[in-house]
Design an enzyme around this catalytic site. Structure first.
Site, PDB file in Angstrom:
ATOM      1  N   THR A 133       0.806  -1.145  -0.020  1.00 36.12           N
ATOM      2  CA  THR A 133       0.026   0.010  -0.094  1.00 36.12           C
ATOM      3  C   THR A 133       0.763   1.226   0.063  1.00 36.12           C
ATOM      4  O   THR A 133       1.980   1.116   0.510  1.00 36.12           O
ATOM      5  CB  THR A 133      -0.805   0.008   1.460  1.00 36.12           C
ATOM      6  OG1 THR A 133      -1.575   1.363   1.308  1.00 36.12           O
ATOM      7  CG2 THR A 133      -0.094  -0.124   2.605  1.00 36.12           C
ATOM      8  N   ASP A 134       0.095   2.303  -0.371  1.00 37.64           N
ATOM      9  CA  ASP A 134       1.056   3.588  -0.346  1.00 37.64           C
ATOM     10  C   ASP A 134       0.970   4.124   0.942  1.00 37.64           C
ATOM     11  O   ASP A 134       1.884   5.156   1.306  1.00 37.64           O
ATOM     12  CB  ASP A 134       0.348   4.771  -1.429  1.00 37.64           C
ATOM     13  CG  ASP A 134      -1.300   4.945  -1.026  1.00 37.64           C
ATOM     14  OD1 ASP A 134      -1.703   4.258  -0.022  1.00 37.64           O
ATOM     15  OD2 ASP A 134      -1.744   5.839  -1.764  1.00 37.64           O
ATOM     16  N   GLU A 135       0.124   3.557   1.945  1.00 31.23           N
ATOM     17  CA  GLU A 135       0.234   4.029   3.295  1.00 31.23           C
ATOM     18  C   GLU A 135       1.512   3.793   4.144  1.00 31.23           C
ATOM     19  O   GLU A 135       1.746   4.546   5.270  1.00 31.23           O
ATOM     20  CB  GLU A 135      -0.975   3.505   4.092  1.00 31.23           C
ATOM     21  CG  GLU A 135      -2.318   4.007   3.705  1.00 31.23           C
ATOM     22  CD  GLU A 135      -3.428   3.603   4.308  1.00 31.23           C
ATOM     23  OE1 GLU A 135      -3.209   3.767   5.740  1.00 31.23           O
ATOM     24  OE2 GLU A 135      -4.503   3.094   3.857  1.00 31.23           O
ATOM     25  N   TYR A 158      -1.776  -0.331  10.971  1.00 30.27           N
ATOM     26  CA  TYR A 158      -1.811  -1.116   9.760  1.00 30.27           C
ATOM     27  C   TYR A 158      -0.798  -0.596   8.790  1.00 30.27           C
ATOM     28  O   TYR A 158      -0.121  -1.519   8.326  1.00 30.27           O
ATOM     29  CB  TYR A 158      -3.208  -0.545   8.936  1.00 30.27           C
ATOM     30  CG  TYR A 158      -3.152  -0.854   7.681  1.00 30.27           C
ATOM     31  CD1 TYR A 158      -3.111  -2.230   6.996  1.00 30.27           C
ATOM     32  CD2 TYR A 158      -3.424   0.022   6.739  1.00 30.27           C
ATOM     33  CE1 TYR A 158      -2.958  -2.510   5.653  1.00 30.27           C
ATOM     34  CE2 TYR A 158      -3.379  -0.337   5.111  1.00 30.27           C
ATOM     35  CZ  TYR A 158      -3.162  -1.465   4.888  1.00 30.27           C
ATOM     36  OH  TYR A 158      -3.085  -1.575   3.309  1.00 30.27           O
ATOM     37  N   LYS A 162       2.275  -3.127   7.178  1.00 28.73           N
ATOM     38  CA  LYS A 162       2.613  -3.560   5.898  1.00 28.73           C
ATOM     39  C   LYS A 162       3.986  -3.052   5.559  1.00 28.73           C
ATOM     40  O   LYS A 162       4.678  -3.511   4.730  1.00 28.73           O
ATOM     41  CB  LYS A 162       1.532  -2.722   4.955  1.00 28.73           C
ATOM     42  CG  LYS A 162       0.355  -3.374   5.074  1.00 28.73           C
ATOM     43  CD  LYS A 162       0.169  -4.581   4.490  1.00 28.73           C
ATOM     44  CE  LYS A 162       0.530  -4.788   3.052  1.00 28.73           C
ATOM     45  NZ  LYS A 162       0.524  -6.061   2.369  1.00 28.73           N
TER      46      LYS A 162
END
Length: 351
Positions: A133-135, A158, A162
């Protein structure tokens, strides 16, 4: 006929990927733990299809994963398996660490050992593609975009889990030589998405005549990526991506959360007007912001475009309209998720 092992293939992105892969003639071994986000209803069209083998299991079960690798000898492994909802990670981060970090580590260990046992062309073509993810990059200011060189600065449990999994994937390539590829995507939307996420949540609540909660002032910005475009990007990375590299996948569609909610309301006004004649937007209510809510994400997918020739096919307007139409046409699927019955009838699940 290629064989792919897909983890998390009963979830949103994984399920879309599996449905598309089987339609393209790929044989898929689908490993999913069927947590709350895993939904066999999504895969109903694949029942009795010989190109789809579903296995109910956890990526952390090394014996099971090793058996599947030895038995099916996949050409590639795609890791979609993850706990992915930020709000849930705030309430209970341990499950995210268990699946996204510990589970990914166990999966990588199985991949490493399996790949080391391969010879010749089997070893040459084998790939492990990790979907992230970009997060992991944290938050942006009003300008700029995340590139593959952006530093990791995760702001939620989260995102931190990741980020840890991404680092493990990278380490297994550099330490053991495992042929890995990593993709970091922006906000996905489209069919089969669990209705705790923004777009399907708003659709479901608006159809029920309920208030539409918007965090804070609603001006948080996300880059929206239609799930079919994401699946196409993953296939492109598998086919021609450079081993050990990371590729960012974005839809080039930055929108404020409030604008997304209002766009959904407008589409529903045209397709499913309220009985009282009022626009759906009158249901919008601003609520207390999420703790640690990142203000803006945006992806620079220039590397993916330049090296692999991928560009998104869907504009946000087209993708959102098709998404709203899909949910309107699949209220039975939504209803079974909302009432929990999708978890009660798990027929034909292999162990």
């Amino acid at each position: 006929m290629p064989t792919w092992l897909v983890t998390g293939g009963a979830g949103f992105i994984g399920g879309n990927f599996v449905l598309d892969a089987v339609a393209r003639g790929v044989r898929v071994v689908n490993l999913d733990a069927l947590t709350y986000a895993g939904n066999l209803d999504t895969l109903a069209s694949l029942r009795n299809n010989p190109r789809h083998v579903f296995v109910n299991g956890d990526i952390g079960d090394r014996a099971l994963v090793s058996r599947l690798l030895a038995e099916h000898r996949p050409d590639a492994v795609f890791n979609f398996a993850a706990e992915s909802h930020v709000d849930r990670s705030i309430d209970g981060p341990a499950a995210f660490v268990q699946t996204n970090v510990v589970g990914t580590l166990a999966l990588l260990e199985s991949m490493r050992d399996h790949w080391a046992s391969l010879h010749g062309n089997e070893a040459d073509v084998f790939r492990f593609l990790h979907v992230s993810t970009d997060e992991v990059y944290g938050a942006l200011g009003e300008t700029g975009r995340f590139t593959e060189a952006s530093p990791y600065a995760p702001n939620s449990p989260y995102a931190a889990s990741k980020a840890a999994s991404d680092h493990l994937v990278r380490a297994f390539h550099h330490t053991y030589g495992v042929p890995v590829l990593t993709t970091n995507c922006s906000n996905n939307y489209g069919p089969w998405q669990f209705p705790e996420k923004l777009i399907p949540l708003v659709i479901a609540k608006a159809l029920a005549g309920e208030l539409l909660p918007v965090y804070g002032d609603g001006l948080q910005v996300r880059d929206w990526l239609f799930v079919a475009d994401h699946c196409a990007a993953i296939r492109a990375v598998l086919a021609n991506g450079r081993v050990g590299e990371t590729y960012n996948v974005g839809g080039d569609a930055e929108r404020r959360n409030l604008d997304v909610v209002e766009a959904i309301c407008g589409l529903l006004d045209a397709r499913r007007p309220r009985a009282d004649g009022q626009p759906h937007s009158t249901l919008i209510r601003f609520v207390a912001d999420r703790p640690g809510h990142d203000r803006r994400y945006a992806i620079d997918a220039g590397k993916l475009r330049a090296e692999l020739g991928w560009t998104p096919e869907y504009s946000f307007e087209r993708g959102l309209a098709e998404t709203v139409d899909w949910y309107l046409a699949h209220q039975d699927w939504v209803g079974r998720v909302l009432d929990g019955s999708y978890r009660l009838e798990r027929i034909g699940v292999a162990a």
